[in-house]
Design a protein around this motif. Structure first.
Motif, PDB file in Angstrom:
ATOM      1  N   CYS A 112       0.814  -1.174   0.183  1.00 39.99           N
ATOM      2  CA  CYS A 112       0.063   0.161   0.092  1.00 39.99           C
ATOM      3  C   CYS A 112       0.820   1.106  -0.081  1.00 39.99           C
ATOM      4  O   CYS A 112       1.722   1.208   0.636  1.00 39.99           O
ATOM      5  CB  CYS A 112      -0.905  -0.016   1.284  1.00 39.99           C
ATOM      6  SG  CYS A 112      -2.110  -1.361   1.480  1.00 39.99           S
ATOM      7  N   GLY A 113       0.485   2.112  -0.890  1.00 35.02           N
ATOM      8  CA  GLY A 113       1.318   3.505  -1.032  1.00 35.02           C
ATOM      9  C   GLY A 113       2.470   3.550  -1.926  1.00 35.02           C
ATOM     10  O   GLY A 113       3.069   4.668  -1.958  1.00 35.02           O
ATOM     11  N   ASN A 114       3.033   2.341  -2.507  1.00 31.84           N
ATOM     12  CA  ASN A 114       3.992   2.421  -3.074  1.00 31.84           C
ATOM     13  C   ASN A 114       3.592   2.892  -4.720  1.00 31.84           C
ATOM     14  O   ASN A 114       2.961   1.873  -5.373  1.00 31.84           O
ATOM     15  CB  ASN A 114       4.671   1.130  -3.302  1.00 31.84           C
ATOM     16  CG  ASN A 114       5.936   0.969  -4.221  1.00 31.84           C
ATOM     17  OD1 ASN A 114       6.644   2.021  -4.105  1.00 31.84           O
ATOM     18  ND2 ASN A 114       6.372   0.054  -4.689  1.00 31.84           N
ATOM     19  N   LYS A 115       3.930   3.808  -5.144  1.00 28.00           N
ATOM     20  CA  LYS A 115       3.395   4.486  -6.533  1.00 28.00           C
ATOM     21  C   LYS A 115       4.530   4.297  -7.470  1.00 28.00           C
ATOM     22  O   LYS A 115       5.478   4.697  -7.193  1.00 28.00           O
ATOM     23  CB  LYS A 115       2.880   5.965  -6.254  1.00 28.00           C
ATOM     24  CG  LYS A 115       1.709   6.157  -5.586  1.00 28.00           C
ATOM     25  CD  LYS A 115       1.227   7.546  -5.376  1.00 28.00           C
ATOM     26  CE  LYS A 115       0.039   7.705  -4.594  1.00 28.00           C
ATOM     27  NZ  LYS A 115      -0.857   8.949  -4.641  1.00 28.00           N
ATOM     28  N   CYS A 116       4.112   3.926  -8.641  1.00 30.29           N
ATOM     29  CA  CYS A 116       4.895   3.787  -9.779  1.00 30.29           C
ATOM     30  C   CYS A 116       4.916   5.157 -10.289  1.00 30.29           C
ATOM     31  O   CYS A 116       4.259   5.862 -10.183  1.00 30.29           O
ATOM     32  CB  CYS A 116       4.379   2.904 -10.801  1.00 30.29           C
ATOM     33  SG  CYS A 116       4.304   1.030 -10.118  1.00 30.29           S
ATOM     34  N   LYS A 117       6.219   5.274 -10.835  1.00 32.82           N
ATOM     35  CA  LYS A 117       6.645   6.646 -11.403  1.00 32.82           C
ATOM     36  C   LYS A 117       5.856   6.591 -12.914  1.00 32.82           C
ATOM     37  O   LYS A 117       5.482   5.815 -13.476  1.00 32.82           O
ATOM     38  CB  LYS A 117       8.025   6.620 -11.870  1.00 32.82           C
ATOM     39  CG  LYS A 117       8.801   6.792 -10.386  1.00 32.82           C
ATOM     40  CD  LYS A 117      10.371   6.756 -10.762  1.00 32.82           C
ATOM     41  CE  LYS A 117      11.161   6.840  -9.337  1.00 32.82           C
ATOM     42  NZ  LYS A 117      12.631   6.448  -9.542  1.00 32.82           N
ATOM     43  N   LEU A 118       6.128   7.948 -13.542  1.00 33.39           N
ATOM     44  CA  LEU A 118       5.468   8.060 -14.838  1.00 33.39           C
ATOM     45  C   LEU A 118       6.048   7.094 -15.842  1.00 33.39           C
ATOM     46  O   LEU A 118       7.287   7.151 -16.001  1.00 33.39           O
ATOM     47  CB  LEU A 118       5.503   9.528 -15.241  1.00 33.39           C
ATOM     48  CG  LEU A 118       4.892  10.081 -16.381  1.00 33.39           C
ATOM     49  CD1 LEU A 118       3.383  10.258 -16.156  1.00 33.39           C
ATOM     50  CD2 LEU A 118       5.466  11.448 -16.768  1.00 33.39           C
ATOM     51  N   GLY A 119       5.282   6.386 -16.953  1.00 34.97           N
ATOM     52  CA  GLY A 119       5.754   5.807 -17.631  1.00 34.97           C
ATOM     53  C   GLY A 119       5.834   4.176 -17.174  1.00 34.97           C
ATOM     54  O   GLY A 119       6.210   3.257 -18.092  1.00 34.97           O
ATOM     55  N   ASN A 129       9.009  -0.388 -16.228  1.00 35.40           N
ATOM     56  CA  ASN A 129       8.753   0.600 -17.526  1.00 35.40           C
ATOM     57  C   ASN A 129       8.393  -0.138 -18.579  1.00 35.40           C
ATOM     58  O   ASN A 129       9.092  -1.014 -19.338  1.00 35.40           O
ATOM     59  CB  ASN A 129      10.160   1.142 -17.784  1.00 35.40           C
ATOM     60  CG  ASN A 129      10.275   2.428 -18.544  1.00 35.40           C
ATOM     61  OD1 ASN A 129       9.221   2.574 -19.474  1.00 35.40           O
ATOM     62  ND2 ASN A 129      11.190   2.946 -18.763  1.00 35.40           N
ATOM     63  N   VAL A 130       7.160   0.274 -19.232  1.00 35.40           N
ATOM     64  CA  VAL A 130       6.516  -0.406 -20.170  1.00 35.40           C
ATOM     65  C   VAL A 130       6.665   0.278 -21.385  1.00 35.40           C
ATOM     66  O   VAL A 130       6.254   0.152 -22.492  1.00 35.40           O
ATOM     67  CB  VAL A 130       4.761  -0.579 -19.966  1.00 35.40           C
ATOM     68  CG1 VAL A 130       4.716  -1.174 -18.678  1.00 35.40           C
ATOM     69  CG2 VAL A 130       4.196   1.030 -19.808  1.00 35.40           C
ATOM     70  N   LEU A 131       7.714   1.356 -21.280  1.00 37.13           N
ATOM     71  CA  LEU A 131       7.952   2.145 -22.680  1.00 37.13           C
ATOM     72  C   LEU A 131       9.009   1.635 -23.174  1.00 37.13           C
ATOM     73  O   LEU A 131       9.247   1.621 -24.599  1.00 37.13           O
ATOM     74  CB  LEU A 131       8.168   3.426 -22.336  1.00 37.13           C
ATOM     75  CG  LEU A 131       6.915   4.235 -21.865  1.00 37.13           C
ATOM     76  CD1 LEU A 131       7.522   5.713 -21.441  1.00 37.13           C
ATOM     77  CD2 LEU A 131       5.903   4.366 -22.420  1.00 37.13           C
ATOM     78  N   SER A 132       9.818   0.679 -22.592  1.00 38.90           N
ATOM     79  CA  SER A 132      11.063   0.105 -23.180  1.00 38.90           C
ATOM     80  C   SER A 132      11.414  -1.444 -22.975  1.00 38.90           C
ATOM     81  O   SER A 132      12.153  -2.015 -23.160  1.00 38.90           O
ATOM     82  CB  SER A 132      12.384   0.669 -22.776  1.00 38.90           C
ATOM     83  OG  SER A 132      12.235   0.926 -21.269  1.00 38.90           O
ATOM     84  N   ASN A 133      10.422  -2.069 -22.015  1.00 37.99           N
ATOM     85  CA  ASN A 133      10.702  -3.455 -21.575  1.00 37.99           C
ATOM     86  C   ASN A 133      10.046  -4.370 -22.769  1.00 37.99           C
ATOM     87  O   ASN A 133       8.782  -4.426 -22.832  1.00 37.99           O
ATOM     88  CB  ASN A 133      10.176  -3.644 -20.243  1.00 37.99           C
ATOM     89  CG  ASN A 133      10.175  -4.824 -19.447  1.00 37.99           C
ATOM     90  OD1 ASN A 133      10.105  -5.858 -20.307  1.00 37.99           O
ATOM     91  ND2 ASN A 133      10.600  -4.931 -18.371  1.00 37.99           N
ATOM     92  N   ALA A 134      10.758  -5.289 -23.244  1.00 35.57           N
ATOM     93  CA  ALA A 134      10.164  -5.858 -24.457  1.00 35.57           C
ATOM     94  C   ALA A 134       9.092  -7.303 -23.951  1.00 35.57           C
ATOM     95  O   ALA A 134       8.462  -7.894 -24.610  1.00 35.57           O
ATOM     96  CB  ALA A 134      11.484  -6.998 -24.873  1.00 35.57           C
ATOM     97  N   SER A 135       9.124  -7.533 -22.672  1.00 37.82           N
ATOM     98  CA  SER A 135       8.437  -8.539 -21.853  1.00 37.82           C
ATOM     99  C   SER A 135       6.996  -7.668 -21.239  1.00 37.82           C
ATOM    100  O   SER A 135       6.064  -8.698 -21.187  1.00 37.82           O
ATOM    101  CB  SER A 135       8.931  -9.132 -20.818  1.00 37.82           C
ATOM    102  OG  SER A 135      10.174  -9.987 -21.174  1.00 37.82           O
TER     103      SER A 135
END
Length: 158
Positions: A112-119, A129-135
């Motif tokens: 709880c409370g652990n926020k992911c960063k932009l992108g 990071n879903v902008l550059s992770n091939a998986s």
């Protein structure tokens, strides 16, 4: 001089694209946690892997389902602290006042409370990071074909 202008133009284009791209991938979980939200990738309800025994005279069916965003209270009504749902794909915890899936909620990733960063998105409890992770290209568990790379959330982006 022309080289500096070209570099500046490239940086501006990438910045604009990144901003538009991130807004495309922003999920409704960016909304204040006290309001019910619906993330298009998550289901409307969680089917519990095991029945909650302390719900009293409710039917057996109702004791196995928790609606997404259901209110909870850590001290008095903690119905979703560490509860597995949807055949192990979801792990529910009472974050603030609502049941949250800590395996996919970008505002409560792993805990709880652990926020992911932009992108980033919360993929199996890890900010990724879903902008550059091939998986996890563009979204969680979207794998690029062998040999394709992930760029800006798109497989094979050149």
């Amino acid at each position: 001089m022309a080289n500096a202008i070209l570099k500046l133009t490239t940086v501006l284009i990438l910045l604009i694209f990144s901003t538009l791209h991130d807004s495309h991938f922003a999920s409704s979980t960016d909304v204040d946690e006290d309001h019910e939200d619906i993330n298009e990738e998550e289901e409307e309800e969680y089917v519990l892997d095991t029945r909650i025994p302390h719900l009293g005279p409710r039917s057996r069916f109702l004791a196995t389902i928790i609606k997404k965003g259901r209110q909870c209270n850590l001290e008095t009504n903690n119905i979703c602290n560490g509860v597995r749902a949807n055949k192990g794909r979801d792990l529910l915890f009472c974050c603030k006042k609502h049941c949250r899936n800590v395996l996919s909620d970008k505002n409560n990733c792993k805990v709880c409370g652990n926020k992911c960063k932009l992108g980033q998105r919360c993929c199996d409890g890890v900010c990724t990071n879903v902008l550059s992770n091939a998986s996890h290209c563009g979204k969680c568990n979207k794998k690029c074909s062998p040999g394709d790379s992930c760029g800006s959330g798109v497989c094979g982006y050149a």
